[in-house]
Design a protein around this motif. Structure first.
Motif, PDB file in Angstrom:
ATOM      1  N   GLN A 106       0.919  -1.207  -0.092  1.00  0.00           N
ATOM      2  CA  GLN A 106      -0.013  -0.182   0.098  1.00  0.00           C
ATOM      3  C   GLN A 106       0.828   1.250  -0.014  1.00  0.00           C
ATOM      4  O   GLN A 106       0.589   2.338  -0.816  1.00  0.00           O
ATOM      5  CB  GLN A 106      -0.959  -0.044   1.361  1.00  0.00           C
ATOM      6  N   ARG A 107       2.047   1.264   0.550  1.00  0.00           N
ATOM      7  CA  ARG A 107       2.792   2.532   0.754  1.00  0.00           C
ATOM      8  C   ARG A 107       3.406   2.623  -0.670  1.00  0.00           C
ATOM      9  O   ARG A 107       3.375   3.700  -1.093  1.00  0.00           O
ATOM     10  CB  ARG A 107       3.840   2.021   1.650  1.00  0.00           C
ATOM     11  N   LEU A 108       3.747   1.690  -1.673  1.00  0.00           N
ATOM     12  CA  LEU A 108       4.256   1.995  -2.697  1.00  0.00           C
ATOM     13  C   LEU A 108       3.078   2.388  -3.734  1.00  0.00           C
ATOM     14  O   LEU A 108       3.164   3.485  -4.672  1.00  0.00           O
ATOM     15  CB  LEU A 108       4.994   0.673  -3.334  1.00  0.00           C
ATOM     16  N   SER A 110       0.444   4.148  -2.845  1.00  0.00           N
ATOM     17  CA  SER A 110       0.165   5.504  -2.585  1.00  0.00           C
ATOM     18  C   SER A 110       1.139   6.414  -3.060  1.00  0.00           C
ATOM     19  O   SER A 110       1.021   7.334  -3.349  1.00  0.00           O
ATOM     20  CB  SER A 110       0.235   5.514  -0.956  1.00  0.00           C
ATOM     21  N   ASP A 111       2.507   6.055  -3.083  1.00  0.00           N
ATOM     22  CA  ASP A 111       3.532   6.905  -3.742  1.00  0.00           C
ATOM     23  C   ASP A 111       3.469   7.056  -5.225  1.00  0.00           C
ATOM     24  O   ASP A 111       3.523   8.200  -5.797  1.00  0.00           O
ATOM     25  CB  ASP A 111       5.043   6.156  -3.553  1.00  0.00           C
ATOM     26  N   VAL A 112       2.888   5.851  -5.849  1.00  0.00           N
ATOM     27  CA  VAL A 112       2.716   5.987  -7.349  1.00  0.00           C
ATOM     28  C   VAL A 112       1.348   7.057  -7.432  1.00  0.00           C
ATOM     29  O   VAL A 112       1.475   7.835  -8.703  1.00  0.00           O
ATOM     30  CB  VAL A 112       2.290   4.662  -7.707  1.00  0.00           C
ATOM     31  N   ALA A 113       0.267   6.871  -6.796  1.00  0.00           N
ATOM     32  CA  ALA A 113      -0.759   7.695  -6.737  1.00  0.00           C
ATOM     33  C   ALA A 113      -0.509   9.085  -6.570  1.00  0.00           C
ATOM     34  O   ALA A 113      -1.068  10.131  -7.490  1.00  0.00           O
ATOM     35  CB  ALA A 113      -1.740   7.115  -5.953  1.00  0.00           C
ATOM     36  N   ASP A 114       0.474   9.489  -5.696  1.00  0.00           N
ATOM     37  CA  ASP A 114       1.061  10.891  -5.225  1.00  0.00           C
ATOM     38  C   ASP A 114       1.644  11.175  -6.955  1.00  0.00           C
ATOM     39  O   ASP A 114       1.225  12.504  -7.404  1.00  0.00           O
ATOM     40  CB  ASP A 114       1.769  10.771  -4.324  1.00  0.00           C
ATOM     41  N   LYS A 115       2.639  10.582  -7.426  1.00  0.00           N
ATOM     42  CA  LYS A 115       3.132  10.890  -8.630  1.00  0.00           C
ATOM     43  C   LYS A 115       2.147  11.246  -9.689  1.00  0.00           C
ATOM     44  O   LYS A 115       2.213  12.295 -10.325  1.00  0.00           O
ATOM     45  CB  LYS A 115       4.201   9.704  -8.919  1.00  0.00           C
ATOM     46  N   CYS A 116       1.036  10.408  -9.941  1.00  0.00           N
ATOM     47  CA  CYS A 116       0.289  10.377 -10.778  1.00  0.00           C
ATOM     48  C   CYS A 116      -0.540  11.952 -10.584  1.00  0.00           C
ATOM     49  O   CYS A 116      -0.973  12.619 -11.493  1.00  0.00           O
ATOM     50  CB  CYS A 116      -0.670   9.354 -10.881  1.00  0.00           C
ATOM     51  N   GLN A 117      -1.013  12.065  -9.281  1.00  0.00           N
ATOM     52  CA  GLN A 117      -1.890  13.086  -9.076  1.00  0.00           C
ATOM     53  C   GLN A 117      -1.190  14.499  -9.374  1.00  0.00           C
ATOM     54  O   GLN A 117      -1.768  15.550  -9.585  1.00  0.00           O
ATOM     55  CB  GLN A 117      -2.326  13.025  -7.663  1.00  0.00           C
ATOM     56  N   VAL A 118       0.148  14.737  -9.050  1.00  0.00           N
ATOM     57  CA  VAL A 118       1.111  15.883  -9.335  1.00  0.00           C
ATOM     58  C   VAL A 118       0.849  16.247 -10.841  1.00  0.00           C
ATOM     59  O   VAL A 118       0.778  17.405 -11.046  1.00  0.00           O
ATOM     60  CB  VAL A 118       2.497  15.608  -8.959  1.00  0.00           C
ATOM     61  N   CYS A 119       0.569  15.206 -11.659  1.00  0.00           N
ATOM     62  CA  CYS A 119       0.577  15.706 -13.069  1.00  0.00           C
ATOM     63  C   CYS A 119      -0.713  16.180 -13.587  1.00  0.00           C
ATOM     64  O   CYS A 119      -0.896  16.786 -14.733  1.00  0.00           O
ATOM     65  CB  CYS A 119       0.949  14.223 -13.966  1.00  0.00           C
ATOM     66  N   THR A 120      -1.902  16.182 -12.471  1.00  0.00           N
ATOM     67  CA  THR A 120      -3.065  16.736 -12.824  1.00  0.00           C
ATOM     68  C   THR A 120      -3.072  18.085 -12.406  1.00  0.00           C
ATOM     69  O   THR A 120      -3.919  18.771 -12.415  1.00  0.00           O
ATOM     70  CB  THR A 120      -4.227  15.866 -12.264  1.00  0.00           C
ATOM     71  N   GLN A 121      -2.069  18.620 -11.799  1.00  0.00           N
ATOM     72  CA  GLN A 121      -2.005  20.098 -11.170  1.00  0.00           C
ATOM     73  C   GLN A 121      -0.922  21.085 -11.898  1.00  0.00           C
ATOM     74  O   GLN A 121      -0.937  22.070 -11.647  1.00  0.00           O
ATOM     75  CB  GLN A 121      -1.558  20.160  -9.627  1.00  0.00           C
ATOM     76  N   SER A 122      -0.506  20.594 -13.020  1.00  0.00           N
ATOM     77  CA  SER A 122       0.787  21.330 -13.499  1.00  0.00           C
ATOM     78  C   SER A 122       0.434  21.415 -15.045  1.00  0.00           C
ATOM     79  O   SER A 122       0.324  20.543 -15.686  1.00  0.00           O
ATOM     80  CB  SER A 122       2.009  20.778 -13.292  1.00  0.00           C
TER      81      SER A 122
END
Length: 252
Positions: A106-108, A110-122
């Motif tokens: 789950q930790r990994l 979550s890290d991948v999800a964070d990386k994907c989410q950053v690409c939706t804000q820039s």
């Protein structure tokens, strides 16, 4: 082709509260080849339908090993998946170097999800056009996660993504309650049966166009070779539950 003036970049909201670029990335997942993930109390299984551009080309791999206890099946843009799998492997190596233990699944995720989410804000980036089914095992048991291009992730007992996945989802919804007690051979058979539901009527699944991977507490993540996959596919026609020969398995 533009839907309207609100889909020119990922930072623009539509009046309906939607971000169309993220929806386009999710549509790329729906257009990709089908992938199935199922789990029991002891093992997790991934299956994926491979595609080739023409008769002269090889089939694209759809299942990637991340670590000894984890792997992913992908639907969408394969190039984006390779980038994310490289990131996941690096995170696994760093966690093992620092903590001398495998990273929790789950930790990994979550890290991948964070990386994907950053690409939706820039506006200088675009969302990853790929969905990941993550299969892994840790101290809490086997897991199946779905990672969405939007940055959301969910855990499932069974999940399918990709083209024509609704037919497979219907099969999984009918049988998922029995998966917990299944032996690994029965679990693979269920996954392949669900995958078969996603194929056109004039197309059969076989060892060449299907990938199967298994992971468990005493089973490192393994991509089955073509002969082993074909043995499982043959069981679907025979209705048998015999084990595939152990020497036909190879680590990815």
């Amino acid at each position: 082709m533009f839907r309207n003036q609100y889909d020119t970049d990922v930072t623009t909201w539509s009046p309906q509260g939607r971000i169309h670029q993220v929806e386009y990335a999710m549509e790329a997942v729906k257009q990709g080849s089908a992938c199935i993930g199922v789990r029991s109390k002891t093992h997790a299984v991934l299956t994926a339908l491979k595609r080739s551009t023409n008769d002269m080309s090889s089939f694209q791999e759809k299942i990637f090993k991340v670590d000894e206890h984890m792997g992913i099946a992908i639907s969408g843009l394969t190039a984006d998946a390779r980038s994310l799998s490289k990131f996941m492997r690096t995170e696994c190596l760093e966690h093992k170097y620092v903590y001398e233990s495998p990273v929790p699944v789950q930790r990994l995720v979550s890290d991948v999800a964070d990386k994907c989410q950053v690409c939706t804000q820039s506006a200088s980036a675009r969302p990853f056009g790929v969905g990941l089914l993550v299969a892994g095992t840790d101290q809490t048991g086997p897991h199946i996660y779905y990672n969405c291009p939007s940055g959301a992730f969910y855990e499932y007992k069974a999940m399918t993504i990709g083209a024509r996945s609704q037919a497979a989802k219907t099969y999984l919804e009918r049988h998922y309650e029995s998966f917990a007690e299944c032996e690994v051979e029965a679990l693979v058979k269920h996954a392949l049966t669900a995958l078969k539901e996603t194929t056109p009527q004039n197309q059969d699944i076989n060892g060449r166009n299907v990938s199967v991977a298994i992971v468990g507490p005493d089973t490192p993540f393994k991509n089955l070779d073509q002969a082993a996959v074909q043995a499982y596919v043959d069981m679907l026609g025979d209705g048998g539950m015999a084990e595939a020969p152990a020497d036909t398995m190879e680590e990815s």
